[in-house]
Scaffold this active site. Structure first.
Site, PDB file in Angstrom:
ATOM      1  N   THR A  68      21.265  50.851   7.967  1.00  0.00           N
ATOM      2  CA  THR A  68      20.583  51.208   9.208  1.00  0.00           C
ATOM      3  C   THR A  68      21.599  51.422  10.321  1.00  0.00           C
ATOM      4  O   THR A  68      22.496  50.602  10.518  1.00  0.00           O
ATOM      5  CB  THR A  68      19.589  50.093   9.607  1.00  0.00           C
ATOM      6  N   SER A 108      38.046  54.293  15.811  1.00  0.00           N
ATOM      7  CA  SER A 108      37.361  53.020  16.043  1.00  0.00           C
ATOM      8  C   SER A 108      37.072  52.854  17.533  1.00  0.00           C
ATOM      9  O   SER A 108      37.985  52.952  18.360  1.00  0.00           O
ATOM     10  CB  SER A 108      38.270  51.888  15.558  1.00  0.00           C
ATOM     11  N   GLN A 156      44.535  54.438  16.876  1.00  0.00           N
ATOM     12  CA  GLN A 156      45.237  54.159  18.141  1.00  0.00           C
ATOM     13  C   GLN A 156      45.337  55.393  19.035  1.00  0.00           C
ATOM     14  O   GLN A 156      45.812  55.298  20.165  1.00  0.00           O
ATOM     15  CB  GLN A 156      46.654  53.634  17.853  1.00  0.00           C
ATOM     16  N   HIS A 198      36.292  50.323  19.525  1.00  0.00           N
ATOM     17  CA  HIS A 198      36.773  49.227  20.395  1.00  0.00           C
ATOM     18  C   HIS A 198      38.207  49.434  20.869  1.00  0.00           C
ATOM     19  O   HIS A 198      38.716  48.675  21.693  1.00  0.00           O
ATOM     20  CB  HIS A 198      36.585  47.859  19.720  1.00  0.00           C
ATOM     21  N   ASN A 238      50.250  51.368  15.572  1.00  0.00           N
ATOM     22  CA  ASN A 238      49.614  50.333  16.392  1.00  0.00           C
ATOM     23  C   ASN A 238      50.586  49.322  16.975  1.00  0.00           C
ATOM     24  O   ASN A 238      50.252  48.616  17.917  1.00  0.00           O
ATOM     25  CB  ASN A 238      48.530  49.604  15.591  1.00  0.00           C
ATOM     26  N   CYS A 287      46.533  41.822  13.330  1.00  0.00           N
ATOM     27  CA  CYS A 287      46.445  41.054  12.091  1.00  0.00           C
ATOM     28  C   CYS A 287      47.753  40.321  11.804  1.00  0.00           C
ATOM     29  O   CYS A 287      47.774  39.431  10.982  1.00  0.00           O
ATOM     30  CB  CYS A 287      46.069  41.960  10.928  1.00  0.00           C
ATOM     31  N   GLY A 315      37.466  51.233  12.180  1.00  0.00           N
ATOM     32  CA  GLY A 315      38.661  51.840  11.610  1.00  0.00           C
ATOM     33  C   GLY A 315      38.915  51.417  10.166  1.00  0.00           C
ATOM     34  O   GLY A 315      39.280  52.238   9.323  1.00  0.00           O
ATOM     35  N   THR A 316      38.718  50.140   9.881  1.00  0.00           N
ATOM     36  CA  THR A 316      39.013  49.645   8.531  1.00  0.00           C
ATOM     37  C   THR A 316      38.126  50.334   7.499  1.00  0.00           C
ATOM     38  O   THR A 316      38.610  50.803   6.456  1.00  0.00           O
ATOM     39  CB  THR A 316      38.815  48.108   8.480  1.00  0.00           C
TER      40      THR A 316
END
Ligand code: PLP
Length: 372
Positions: free
Chosen positions: A232, A194, A174, A196, A146, A319, A69-70
């Site tokens: 890669t 993202s 999210q 995860h 989030n 965070c 996501g970042t």
């Protein structure tokens, strides 16, 4: 242990894990190589791209793999900038992946407008209308918050951006895999995701880039991702992400019904026990996300007391955990001070049960009683 911090990260889905393993062991070839050993990894990347595209109503060539996501957020903002004096509109409640990228650009001379939100965390379209002009290059508003789970009126905001010839990006980290998403009905140009956050592996995500949108690469090097994102490919992670997303999207309705029931039972248990709290955000937000502000205790104390009872929750965004300050989101929605300090986020996921919800609520009640 009860894990209820699924907005921070989720457990890897077992089918996703099994789908990943061959690409880490037998089929470890570099997809860019010309020999036949590279064909299978090349094909699985292409199949995964198609599968992911089909989950959000996109074309396969509009999906670009990133490290999460970042990176997707950084790319959307930095890549669409066409001059140092650009005007970007975002909101006060974005994730730091957006806010700190905007801050960096502000230091370089860009003009950034941070929109206010209402008391449930919604960016009202009229707020955008008041600030946007033909000089605005990009509007970036998150799909779902989030911390409080509020879902923004994305298609309306995107239409306003387009009427002003501006590009529209949404940080949907999210939301993807949690609510139905179709990039065409939403009318977005760029969308970050993202893996995860939807039971895929960490360190992999994607940026949806609508055909025809002008965006420059920000990671330079080899020719991967049609020369748009060098490096890669993480083949196994791409396969894991596609498997997890497809599984979540196929079961969206059942999963969200279950999460809404779990959340209701959690809140009812607190209410029955006369806990003095505010439930933050819009009730129609992301199903498992529950942000509460409890009077008379700090969020940090609650987090640590629950940790001793082997329950994992959070004080806000990942965070912000560990910080005793009131988060920018809680400030922006105007939670009264006597409640704001006691904010915690309980984010239920497919790993959780009704029993977990009752145990977490009872643990909070117990902490509050022992404190008195
Ligand atoms: N955007 C939002 C809304 C998030 O919740 C997160 C993660 O917490 C991110 C971006 C960053 O995603 P990642 O951890 O994949 O870099």
């Amino acid at each position: 242990m009860i894990y209820a911090d699924n907005a921070a990260t989720t457990r890897l889905d077992i089918d996703a894990l099994h789908a990943m393993l061959p690409w880490l062991q037998e089929e470890f070839g570099n997809p860019s190589q010309p020999y036949s050993f590279a064909q299978a990894p090349r094909k699985v990347i292409s199949d995964s791209r198609e599968l992911i595209a089909s989950c959000i109503g996109a074309n396969a060539d509009e999906i670009y793999f990133t490290s999460g996501g970042t990176e997707s957020d950084n790319w959307a903002i930095l890549g669409t900038l066409d001059n140092a004096k650009a005007h970007i509109i975002t909101s006060k409640i974005e994730h730091h992946a957006i806010l700190n990228t905007c801050k960096y650009l502000e230091d370089c001379g860009a003009n950034i407008t941070y929109l206010d939100v209402d008391s449930t965390g919604i960016v009202l379209p009229k707020m955008l209308l008041n600030q946007i002009s033909h000089k605005t290059n990009l509007v970036s508003i998150m799909f779902a918050n989030n911390e409080i789970g509020t879902i923004e009126p994305i298609s309306e905001l995107a239409s306003i951006a387009h009427e002003n010839h501006s590009i529209f990006h949404t940080d949907a980290v999210q939301a993807v895999g949690h609510v139905p998403i179709n990039v065409n009905s939403l009318n977005v140009d760029l969308l970050s995701a993202s893996a995860h956050k939807f039971n895929g592996p960490k360190g992999i995500g994607f940026l949806y880039i609508r055909r025809g949108i002008k965006i420059k690469p920000i990671v330079h090097g080899g020719k991967q991702e049609r020369r748009m994102r060098a490096g890669t490919e993480n083949v196994a992670a791409i396969v894991g992400m596609a498997t997890a997303l497809k599984k979540n999207c196929d079961n969206l309705f059942a999963i969200s019904q279950n999460l809404r029931t779990i959340k209701d039972i959690f809140l009812n248990t607190l209410e029955r026990n006369k806990v003095d709290f505010i439930c933050n955000g819009d009730p129609l937000g992301i199903p498992g996300n529950t942000s509460i502000s409890v009077r008379g205790i700090s969020g940090e104390t609650l987090l640590h007391r629950l940790d001793l009872k082997k329950i994992a929750i959070s004080t806000g965004s990942a965070c912000d955990s560990g910080s005793t300050q009131i988060s920018h989101v809680i400030k922006a929605i105007g939670v009264p001070n006597e409640y704001a300090e006691g904010t915690v986020r309980i984010s239920f996921g497919s790993n959780n049960t009704i029993d977990d919800a009752i145990k977490i609520a009872e643990a909070i009640v117990d902490v509050l009683r022992k404190r008195n």
